[in-house]
Design a protein around this motif. Structure first.
Motif, PDB file in Angstrom:
ATOM      1  N   LEU A 141      51.189  51.950  42.079  1.00 47.06           N
ATOM      2  CA  LEU A 141      51.819  50.789  41.440  1.00 47.06           C
ATOM      3  C   LEU A 141      50.741  49.779  41.091  1.00 47.06           C
ATOM      4  O   LEU A 141      49.878  49.476  41.911  1.00 47.06           O
ATOM      5  CB  LEU A 141      52.841  50.140  42.379  1.00 47.06           C
ATOM      6  CG  LEU A 141      54.081  50.961  42.718  1.00 47.06           C
ATOM      7  CD1 LEU A 141      54.907  50.262  43.797  1.00 47.06           C
ATOM      8  CD2 LEU A 141      54.931  51.168  41.462  1.00 47.06           C
ATOM      9  N   ILE A 142      50.779  49.272  39.891  1.00 50.52           N
ATOM     10  CA  ILE A 142      49.772  48.307  39.440  1.00 50.52           C
ATOM     11  C   ILE A 142      50.485  47.127  38.800  1.00 50.52           C
ATOM     12  O   ILE A 142      51.401  47.299  37.984  1.00 50.52           O
ATOM     13  CB  ILE A 142      48.802  48.937  38.424  1.00 50.52           C
ATOM     14  CG1 ILE A 142      48.143  50.189  39.026  1.00 50.52           C
ATOM     15  CG2 ILE A 142      47.736  47.941  38.001  1.00 50.52           C
ATOM     16  CD1 ILE A 142      47.287  50.976  38.041  1.00 50.52           C
ATOM     17  N   SER A 143      50.054  45.936  39.170  1.00 55.19           N
ATOM     18  CA  SER A 143      50.604  44.743  38.520  1.00 55.19           C
ATOM     19  C   SER A 143      49.456  43.857  38.051  1.00 55.19           C
ATOM     20  O   SER A 143      48.349  43.915  38.583  1.00 55.19           O
ATOM     21  CB  SER A 143      51.512  43.975  39.477  1.00 55.19           C
ATOM     22  OG  SER A 143      50.765  43.501  40.583  1.00 55.19           O
ATOM     23  N   ALA A 144      49.723  43.078  37.040  1.00 55.13           N
ATOM     24  CA  ALA A 144      48.749  42.128  36.507  1.00 55.13           C
ATOM     25  C   ALA A 144      49.395  40.750  36.508  1.00 55.13           C
ATOM     26  O   ALA A 144      50.470  40.576  35.910  1.00 55.13           O
ATOM     27  CB  ALA A 144      48.342  42.531  35.091  1.00 55.13           C
ATOM     28  N   ASP A 145      48.763  39.819  37.214  1.00 62.39           N
ATOM     29  CA  ASP A 145      49.342  38.477  37.387  1.00 62.39           C
ATOM     30  C   ASP A 145      50.792  38.552  37.851  1.00 62.39           C
ATOM     31  O   ASP A 145      51.651  37.811  37.367  1.00 62.39           O
ATOM     32  CB  ASP A 145      49.237  37.672  36.087  1.00 62.39           C
ATOM     33  CG  ASP A 145      47.878  36.984  35.968  1.00 62.39           C
ATOM     34  OD1 ASP A 145      47.058  37.126  36.906  1.00 62.39           O
ATOM     35  OD2 ASP A 145      47.648  36.312  34.950  1.00 62.39           O
ATOM     36  N   GLY A 146      51.051  39.478  38.753  1.00 61.41           N
ATOM     37  CA  GLY A 146      52.373  39.587  39.367  1.00 61.41           C
ATOM     38  C   GLY A 146      53.378  40.385  38.574  1.00 61.41           C
ATOM     39  O   GLY A 146      54.481  40.660  39.056  1.00 61.41           O
ATOM     40  N   GLU A 147      53.036  40.795  37.363  1.00 60.65           N
ATOM     41  CA  GLU A 147      53.978  41.560  36.548  1.00 60.65           C
ATOM     42  C   GLU A 147      53.623  43.037  36.612  1.00 60.65           C
ATOM     43  O   GLU A 147      52.493  43.428  36.274  1.00 60.65           O
ATOM     44  CB  GLU A 147      53.940  41.088  35.100  1.00 60.65           C
ATOM     45  CG  GLU A 147      54.976  41.769  34.231  1.00 60.65           C
ATOM     46  CD  GLU A 147      54.965  41.224  32.801  1.00 60.65           C
ATOM     47  OE1 GLU A 147      55.536  41.896  31.930  1.00 60.65           O
ATOM     48  OE2 GLU A 147      54.370  40.151  32.583  1.00 60.65           O
ATOM     49  N   GLU A 148      54.595  43.840  37.044  1.00 62.78           N
ATOM     50  CA  GLU A 148      54.310  45.264  37.214  1.00 62.78           C
ATOM     51  C   GLU A 148      54.083  45.945  35.866  1.00 62.78           C
ATOM     52  O   GLU A 148      54.841  45.738  34.916  1.00 62.78           O
ATOM     53  CB  GLU A 148      55.467  45.943  37.951  1.00 62.78           C
ATOM     54  CG  GLU A 148      55.152  47.372  38.348  1.00 62.78           C
ATOM     55  CD  GLU A 148      56.254  48.010  39.190  1.00 62.78           C
ATOM     56  OE1 GLU A 148      56.516  49.198  39.009  1.00 62.78           O
ATOM     57  OE2 GLU A 148      56.845  47.290  40.022  1.00 62.78           O
ATOM     58  N   LEU A 149      53.036  46.735  35.815  1.00 59.15           N
ATOM     59  CA  LEU A 149      52.767  47.507  34.610  1.00 59.15           C
ATOM     60  C   LEU A 149      53.425  48.871  34.761  1.00 59.15           C
ATOM     61  O   LEU A 149      53.767  49.283  35.855  1.00 59.15           O
ATOM     62  CB  LEU A 149      51.261  47.684  34.410  1.00 59.15           C
ATOM     63  CG  LEU A 149      50.437  46.394  34.399  1.00 59.15           C
ATOM     64  CD1 LEU A 149      48.958  46.714  34.374  1.00 59.15           C
ATOM     65  CD2 LEU A 149      50.816  45.527  33.199  1.00 59.15           C
ATOM     66  N   VAL A 242      45.737  48.911  49.314  1.00 59.45           N
ATOM     67  CA  VAL A 242      46.047  47.801  48.401  1.00 59.45           C
ATOM     68  C   VAL A 242      44.744  47.121  47.986  1.00 59.45           C
ATOM     69  O   VAL A 242      43.942  46.720  48.841  1.00 59.45           O
ATOM     70  CB  VAL A 242      47.001  46.783  49.070  1.00 59.45           C
ATOM     71  CG1 VAL A 242      47.294  45.631  48.111  1.00 59.45           C
ATOM     72  CG2 VAL A 242      48.298  47.475  49.487  1.00 59.45           C
ATOM     73  N   LEU A 243      44.543  47.016  46.709  1.00 60.79           N
ATOM     74  CA  LEU A 243      43.301  46.450  46.172  1.00 60.79           C
ATOM     75  C   LEU A 243      43.648  45.318  45.214  1.00 60.79           C
ATOM     76  O   LEU A 243      44.545  45.452  44.372  1.00 60.79           O
ATOM     77  CB  LEU A 243      42.507  47.536  45.428  1.00 60.79           C
ATOM     78  CG  LEU A 243      42.268  48.835  46.212  1.00 60.79           C
ATOM     79  CD1 LEU A 243      41.774  49.942  45.295  1.00 60.79           C
ATOM     80  CD2 LEU A 243      41.279  48.589  47.337  1.00 60.79           C
ATOM     81  N   ARG A 244      42.938  44.201  45.355  1.00 56.35           N
ATOM     82  CA  ARG A 244      43.185  43.070  44.457  1.00 56.35           C
ATOM     83  C   ARG A 244      41.852  42.561  43.915  1.00 56.35           C
ATOM     84  O   ARG A 244      40.894  42.401  44.667  1.00 56.35           O
ATOM     85  CB  ARG A 244      43.870  41.918  45.201  1.00 56.35           C
ATOM     86  CG  ARG A 244      45.259  42.231  45.681  1.00 56.35           C
ATOM     87  CD  ARG A 244      45.906  40.998  46.317  1.00 56.35           C
ATOM     88  NE  ARG A 244      47.173  41.336  46.952  1.00 56.35           N
ATOM     89  CZ  ARG A 244      47.296  41.767  48.200  1.00 56.35           C
ATOM     90  NH1 ARG A 244      46.228  41.894  48.968  1.00 56.35           N
ATOM     91  NH2 ARG A 244      48.483  42.061  48.694  1.00 56.35           N
ATOM     92  N   TRP A 245      41.801  42.319  42.636  1.00 58.55           N
ATOM     93  CA  TRP A 245      40.626  41.711  42.017  1.00 58.55           C
ATOM     94  C   TRP A 245      41.006  41.164  40.653  1.00 58.55           C
ATOM     95  O   TRP A 245      42.104  41.433  40.144  1.00 58.55           O
ATOM     96  CB  TRP A 245      39.475  42.722  41.911  1.00 58.55           C
ATOM     97  CG  TRP A 245      39.608  43.713  40.800  1.00 58.55           C
ATOM     98  CD1 TRP A 245      38.944  43.702  39.614  1.00 58.55           C
ATOM     99  CD2 TRP A 245      40.443  44.876  40.772  1.00 58.55           C
ATOM    100  NE1 TRP A 245      39.317  44.777  38.840  1.00 58.55           N
ATOM    101  CE2 TRP A 245      40.241  45.509  39.528  1.00 58.55           C
ATOM    102  CE3 TRP A 245      41.367  45.442  41.655  1.00 58.55           C
ATOM    103  CZ2 TRP A 245      40.918  46.673  39.155  1.00 58.55           C
ATOM    104  CZ3 TRP A 245      42.036  46.588  41.280  1.00 58.55           C
ATOM    105  CH2 TRP A 245      41.806  47.199  40.061  1.00 58.55           C
TER     106      TRP A 245
END
Lengths: 361, 158
Positions: A141-149, A242-245
């Motif tokens: 699962l990947i999200s960008a600025d909280g919005e799931e892609l 879980v990875l965040r950057w």
């Protein structure tokens, strides 16, 4: 009889071949179990060779798509990183985030994004790969600025590359053949594996991710037994990792207004060249019918030195029926300086003839 | 997707996928290829389907995308739909006339007509499957119906 009744009576006689599901299962299990290029991939490679032969000469290009791993061809060299920084495009050359569960460490090894495209490579350390097994991942699962892609694609890099002439390994040596399949090399040389992710494999995104915070959650890593016909993950390790950057940068692009006819019914109106992708706007002449499907296809970008960069593929993003305008985005096989591109090579959607559009930089 | 999850969904919807692909490509051979590719995508997807209807709609979108890719290939061969219609051994002459008439329409009309009349999708659903604005789907349906009606009336089928 109404139109609907006639449709129902007629189309109910049309059936897919009865062995379709069996065929698909055979294809799926062969792909999963051989740890090599599938027959389909091999066909693509042959098609790529045919494309090169058809187009020919110094402008030979191929249309090999995702099978050799999209990000694999975006392996960032120091020069690439410098070019990306110059172009204000997000890029990583060192891991920026990592997480560990059950002795397996997953890190963001590389990532690159411009205004149109985004790729991520994860380094997976500690996942043992016994002979005859294929690495696999599930629950991404990947999200960008909280919005799931959504709609992204991923695969473990199998080490196989297309160099424009043949299938090779990373070191440039010819790939080994076993029967009609190429032998994969998942090990990156230091025992680690690489999971490549293309966030927009069909050009389905509507905005750039540059500058946004990415959160990537990978739920499961495991192995598929090549000797079994099933695709069940074995020896799995549950995460989530879980990875965040943040993808930094502005993603600068070059914009052209061209109005260049490509054939007798479609004109290339506008072009946006970005370091990893191309956006094209075509305009038809109002021709009724199958214009959407028969658009000339961008197959290569020519540099000033005559070399040609491949196009990895993309999708049709938009179509305005009133003025017959099409918007298409494509990914490029390597990172470019948009200023270096001097011409675009198109292949006609009907007869395969080649058209070259020269850019005046 | 596991084999036991995949097989019932694939068996249930492979005909729908094939018919849509045939409507789009006008070639049984291409439709067969597209059907296999779309079902393979189903097998490999990590998408969590809320229902079988969700899975079907997803498959229809994939099918359309695969058909579009096929149309962009410079190696695509055309096929005489009359030969395929002949092979179906349709029981009534008007069924064959309908099939050949629909297939003679431009792709943007015949796919919308198929999705509307056979699959009974709404224009909003058709718009989502074809990735086009709903207004465009409505326009195509209206124009397609008009063209079809004109042609079928000429053939005295309606």
């Amino acid at each position: 009889m109404t139109e609907r009744e006639l449709f129902q009576k007629t189309f109910s006689h049309i059936h897919a071949p009865s062995d379709t599901v069996t065929e698909v299962l055979n294809m799926a299990n062969k792909t999963k179990s051989t740890k090599k290029f599938s027959k389909t991939s091999r066909t693509l490679l042959i098609a790529a060779v045919c494309a090169a032969l058809l187009i020919g000469g110094a402008l030979a290009v191929t249309t090999l798509r995702s099978d050799a791993g999209l990000l694999a061809r975006l392996r960032l060299t120091d020069a690439d990183v410098a070019a990306l920084e110059t172009a204000s495009v997000s890029a990583l050359s060192e891991p920026v985030a990592s997480d560990m569960h059950g002795g397996i460490t997953v890190s963001v090894a590389r990532a690159a994004a411009d205004g149109n495209a985004a790729f991520i490579a994860l380094q997976v350390e500690g996942l043992e790969l016994p002979e005859g097994y294929v690495p696999a991942a599930a629950g991404l699962l990947i999200s960008a600025d909280g919005e799931e892609l959504g709609n992204y694609g991923w695969n473990f890099d199998n080490g196989l590359r297309w160099n424009g002439e043949q299938v090779v390994y990373d070191d440039g040596t010819a790939a080994l053949l076993d029967g009609d399949s190429f032998v994969a090399r998942y090990d990156r040389g230091d025992g680690s594996l690489e999971l490549d992710i293309d966030l927009f494999p069909d050009g389905s995104h509507s905005q750039s991710l540059v500058g946004q915070e990415i959160e990537l959650s990978l739920n499961e890593l495991g192995l598929i037994d090549g000797a079994q016909s099933g695709t069940e993950l074995e020896q799995t390790e549950a995460g989530p990792w879980v990875l965040r950057w943040t993808l930094e940068g502005a993603g600068e692009s070059l914009f052209y207004t061209l109005n260049e006819p490509l054939n007798d019914w479609v004109t290339l109106s506008e072009l946006t060249l970005s370091p990893m992708s191309v956006k094209l706007i075509y305009n038809g002449d109002g021709k009724d019918g199958e214009t959407l499907e028969l658009l000339p296809e961008l197959v290569g970008l020519q540099k000033a030195d005559g070399s040609v960069l491949n196009i990895l593929g993309g999708g049709i993003l938009g179509y305005e029926e009133d003025n017959v305008t099409y918007t298409v985005e494509e990914s490029i096989s390597s990172i470019i300086d948009p200023q270096e591109i001097t011409a675009l090579i198109f292949c006609d959607g009907i007869d395969g003839t080649e058209t070259i559009v020269t850019l005046n930089n | 997707m596991k084999d036991e999850q995949f097989t019932p969904i694939a068996e249930r919807y492979m005909d729908a996928v094939f018919r849509l692909a045939l409507s789009y490509t006008r070639s049984a051979a291409d439709a067969e290829d597209v059907t296999q590719t779309a079902l393979l995508a189903l097998y490999r997807t990590d998408t969590r389907f809320e229902s079988e209807v969700h899975a079907k709609n997803w498959l229809m979108c994939v099918t359309v995308n695969e058909c579009r890719k096929l149309f962009r290939s410079p190696w695509r061969k055309t096929e005489d739909i009359a030969d395929y219609a002949e092979s179906l051994a349709l029981p009534e002459p008007e069924q064959r006339e309908l099939l050949e008439t629909v297939m003679a329409l431009p792709v943007k009309y015949r796919t919308v007509l198929y999705l509307y009349y056979y699959e009974q999708y709404s224009t909003a659903e058709i718009a989502a499957i074809l990735s086009i604005p709903a207004a465009t789907a409505r326009t195509r349906l209206a124009r397609g119906r008009e063209k079809l009606k004109t042609l079928l009336t000429e053939e005295e089928l309606l």
